[in-house]
Design an enzyme around this catalytic site. Structure first.
Site, PDB file in Angstrom:
ATOM      1  CD  GLU A  33      -3.167  -0.747   2.590  1.00 16.19           C
ATOM      2  OE1 GLU A  33      -2.716   0.534   3.034  1.00 16.19           O
ATOM      3  OE2 GLU A  33      -3.302  -1.673   2.755  1.00 16.19           O
ATOM      4  CG  ASP A  44      -3.713   7.261   8.978  1.00 18.19           C
ATOM      5  OD1 ASP A  44      -3.521   5.917   8.050  1.00 18.19           O
ATOM      6  OD2 ASP A  44      -3.795   8.036   6.846  1.00 18.19           O
TER       7      ASP A  44
END
Length: 258
Positions: A33, A44
């Site tokens: 990724e 995140d």
């Protein structure tokens, strides 16, 4: 079982991102990724947010990432998937972004700020460009929403292990396997677990329940060491490679014993 590491594009610079992709590919990871730095990521935790900030401060641009990815895929890298905010896709233009992503060699996209049950139109446009749209499903996702998310998904399902943001954790929640088993009843897509996976010791509990594991923050932390004058770029690449080799070995062992 597959191992899927995450790297932030442009941290500490785009050249090293390419070198990390080469090293991870040499370790036979199954997919990588590639995070597109964004100033306001919604999913995140602090480690990846900090890496995004470092990359943005260096002036990273979407075009730089596509150029780097194109060079890596031409050299035979592991398959690459873009982790990218829809805000960036929209700013570039949906058709242009998808065309550029395909041309660069990306295999698919993960778009965390695109509501999964509203993604059908974007999923269709993604498929028209020969790309997969990987969808995220949280343990708190209601059944009716999960079914809509699955309808728009392709490639694999990104199964969030915990309610929260990305980040390495010592343990995965015990109810995770039940969540994966419920999803298994609804789709034939591979199930990959992310958010909280930090090392080989956490892989075994996923035997028979998941098809892959995703590790992001643990790898990004290695790059933080570059602020230490006693740590070189070569040291970091070596450490990332050693960690990846251990993860690949762990998932292969679990797969052979499943």
């Amino acid at each position: 079982m597959a191992f899927m590491p995450f790297v932030t594009a442009g941290d500490p610079d785009i050249q090293m991102t390419g070198e990390l992709i080469q090293e991870l590919s040499r370790q036979k990871v199954d997919l990588i990724e590639v995070g597109f730095p964004y100033s306001d990521p919604i999913a995140d935790g602090p480690v990846i947010q900090a890496s995004y900030t470092r990359a943005l401060q260096k002036g990273i641009r979407v075009g730089d990432i596509f150029d780097m990815v194109s060079a890596q895929t031409k050299n035979g890298s592991a398959p690459l998937v873009a982790m990218v905010a829809y805000s960036l896709v929209f700013r570039v233009g949906v058709e242009r972004f998808l065309a550029d992503a395909k041309s660069a060699g990306f295999a698919g996209l993960i778009v965390p700020d695109l509501p999964g049950d509203e993604a059908s139109e974007f999923a269709e446009r993604t498929r028209q460009h020969g790309l997969d749209l990987v969808q995220l499903i949280a343990p708190t996702t209601p059944v009716h929403r999960a079914e809509k998310i699955i309808e728009a998904a392709s490639g694999f399902l990104y199964c969030i292990s915990i309610a929260g943001t990305t980040g390495a954790r010592d343990q995965l929640p015990p109810e995770l396997t039940e969540h994966l088993d419920r999803l298994r009843e609804k789709t034939d897509l591979p199930l990959a677990v992310g958010f909280g996976v930090s090392g080989p010791e956490q892989v075994d509990i996923l035997r028979g329940h998941a098809d892959g594991v995703i590790v992001g923050s643990r790898i990004v932390r290695y790059l933080e060491k570059l602020s230490d004058k006693f740590t070189s770029r070569d040291d970091v690449i070596r450490e990332v490679g050693e960690f990846a080799a251990g993860m690949v070995k762990a998932v292969r062992q679990v797969a052979s014993q499943a």
